[in-house]
Design an enzyme around this catalytic site. Structure first.
Site, PDB file in Angstrom:
ATOM      1  CG  HIS A 158      -1.861   1.160   1.248  1.00  0.00           C
ATOM      2  ND1 HIS A 158      -3.045   1.140   0.542  1.00  0.00           N
ATOM      3  CD2 HIS A 158      -1.794   2.375   1.842  1.00  0.00           C
ATOM      4  CE1 HIS A 158      -3.675   2.292   0.719  1.00  0.00           C
ATOM      5  NE2 HIS A 158      -2.938   3.058   1.496  1.00  0.00           N
TER       6      HIS A 158
ATOM      7  CG  ASP B  59     -11.008   3.331   5.043  1.00  0.00           C
ATOM      8  OD1 ASP B  59     -10.520   4.278   5.684  1.00  0.00           O
ATOM      9  OD2 ASP B  59     -10.709   3.091   3.855  1.00  0.00           O
TER      10      ASP B  59
ATOM     11  NE  ARG C 263      -8.865  10.614   8.062  1.00  0.00           N
ATOM     12  CZ  ARG C 263      -7.976   9.790   7.508  1.00  0.00           C
ATOM     13  NH1 ARG C 263      -8.353   8.607   7.044  1.00  0.00           N
ATOM     14  NH2 ARG C 263      -6.718  10.124   7.434  1.00  0.00           N
TER      15      ARG C 263
ATOM     16  CB  SER D 185      -7.670   5.129   6.836  1.00  0.00           C
ATOM     17  OG  SER D 185      -7.855   5.096   5.453  1.00  0.00           O
TER      18      SER D 185
ATOM     19  CE  LYS E 279      -7.610   2.126   2.008  1.00  0.00           C
ATOM     20  NZ  LYS E 279      -8.072   3.235   2.821  1.00  0.00           N
TER      21      LYS E 279
END
Ligand code: URA
Length: 449
Positions: free
Chosen positions: A96, A175, A182, A197, A201
């Site tokens: 990620h 999320d 946000r 967050s 996920k």
């Protein structure tokens, strides 16, 4: 078996949302059951957007400790399904990135790692603020469907070794909703909120291990090395509390990665990398992250051997083959990736000339990302449609010589009037100096598993 819950106690009566907001506003801390109550209430529509926003702002300003961060991650993770991917035999590792400009690495990296025997179940996002999104890039490929349900996702991962999809309503829906809040309430840049967050996920994907590419610099959410290191360490620590192997690399995002910003342009560049070509930085980052993912997946025990293996997979065409199989499994037109000139192309390219001669000293990733969004490559409002062909081609990279009047970049647009308002702003994003700057390292640090 479903993901184990960490530190859960739900028996005592829980205060209402207002009390929890006030407690955080006044620098207090919430028990895990109280965090879960808030998130569950929000997901069920019992806590209003404005209440969640107020709590998020109080959390950004006053912080969350590790126990609150773990509880938030866990509540968001369990707001939807947690996949197990039992039919996937290989180790399962994902990567990620915390978000950058010109970062098309996921498109090359997933197939590269899968072609080396480590499965990559990847749930990705769309462009956010000035940063691009993997889903928008993949959707530049005609027919590629990013919305597979959990069963098809698992089938593709089992058959091909890699699948890249978007966050569905099934996976970490809290999320998705909290992130959208946000994004419009100035509460993105908080380490605990980012950690919850990302991990919620990613843990929902059913992975064994996770590599985090924490971007640092003008074009990143983390502007300096100290805050990026804090984010990387917190991600790794909280991820391990869920029993996962997690490591992080801190990588430069002062200037854009590669030579393109924009969805089809970046898809084309990713395909070049998969043919063992493409810009040096993009190819290098793909190989570096790929080698680290093989280590995390246990496919190799040393970084040097892992590096040799990913280099071979790129050079032999195995990684490109795997990419083609993934695109086919997602309904994409593989002719487009065999002939990338068929990808959407902007009818107009407008040059941004260099105002003087010298060396390119800086190339502001944030500014170029913001311009690319306005050219149509990203969204100003959540409901905006992206133009897959729009974006920026960079003719020079930091350290290159530039000649007055020669293009530093091309703005790729549907019509010239779309580019004209941004010519001066784009030119101002490039800094030209008399001397060649020292080369900046791409990988600035690592936090090992
Ligand atoms: N990427 C995410 O998925 N979440 C954040 O909060 C920031 C970057």
């Amino acid at each position: 078996m479903a993901q184990a819950r960490v530190g859960k106690k739900r028996s005592a009566p829980v205060p209402d949302a207002v009390e929890l907001i006030v407690r955080k506003r006044d620098h207090g801390r919430l028990a895990p059951a109280e965090v879960a109550h808030l998130v569950d209430g929000y997901t069920a529509g019992k806590v209003a957007d404005y209440q969640m926003s107020a709590w998020l702002m109080a959390s950004l300003l006053n912080g969350l400790d590790e126990s609150e961060t773990v509880a938030l991650t866990e509540a968001m993770l369990h707001s939807g399904r947690v996949l197990e991917l039992c039919s996937v035999r290989q180790p399962k590792v994902d990567k990620h990135s915390t978000g950058g400009v010109g970062d098309k690495v996921s498109l090359c990296l997933g197939p590269l790692v899968a072609s080396c025997g480590v499965a990559v179940p990847m749930v990705s996002g769309r462009g956010l603020g000035h940063t691009g999104g993997t889903l928008d890039k993949l959707e530049a490929i005609e027919g590629y469907d990013t919305r597979l349900d959990a069963r098809r996702f698992e089938r593709v991962v089992a058959a091909v070794g890699v699948s890249i999809i978007g966050q569905t309503a099934e996976l970490a829906p809290a999320d998705r909703r909290i992130y959208a809040l946000r994004d419009v309430t100035g509460t993105v840049e908080s380490v605990p909120l980012i950690v919850a967050s990302i991990l919620s996920k990613k843990l929902a994907e059913g992975i064994d291990a996770l590599l985090l590419d924490v971007k640092v610099g003008r074009g990143a959410f983390m502007k300096d090395l100290a805050s990026a290191r804090l984010l990387g360490r917190t991600l790794a620590r909280v991820g391990r509390r869920f029993g996962k192997r997690v490591s992080a690399v801190l990588t430069d995002m002062e200037s854009p990665l590669g030579r393109t910003i924009g969805n089809a342009l970046e898809a084309r560049e990713a395909i070049a990398v998969l043919h063992n070509e493409g810009p040096d930085d993009t190819r290098e980052l793909t190989l570096d992250l790929g080698a680290r993912m093989l280590l995390l997946g246990g496919a190799e025990s040393g970084l040097a051997a892992a590096r040799r293996r990913v280099e071979r997979a790129l050079a032999s065409g195995a990684a490109f083959e795997c990419f083609a199989r993934m695109v086919r499994a997602h309904g994409g037109n593989t002719r487009v990736i065999e002939h990338p000139e068929l990808l959407p192309r902007a009818p107009v390219r407008v040059a941004v000339p260099a105002p003087k001669s010298g060396f390119l000293v800086g190339c502001d990733a944030l500014e170029l990302g913001l311009v690319a969004v306005r050219l149509g490559a990203g969204r100003l409002l959540a409901e905006d449609k992206v133009d897959p062909a729009a974006g920026i081609e960079l003719c020079v990279k930091p350290g290159d010589r530039v000649a007055k009047g020669e293009p530093m970049a091309w703005l790729c647009v549907r019509r010239r009037s779309k580019a004209s308002p941004f010519l001066a702003r784009t030119a101002a994003a490039f800094t030209i100096g008399p001397r060649q700057p020292p080369a900046r390292p791409l990988v600035l640090g690592a936090i090992a598993r």
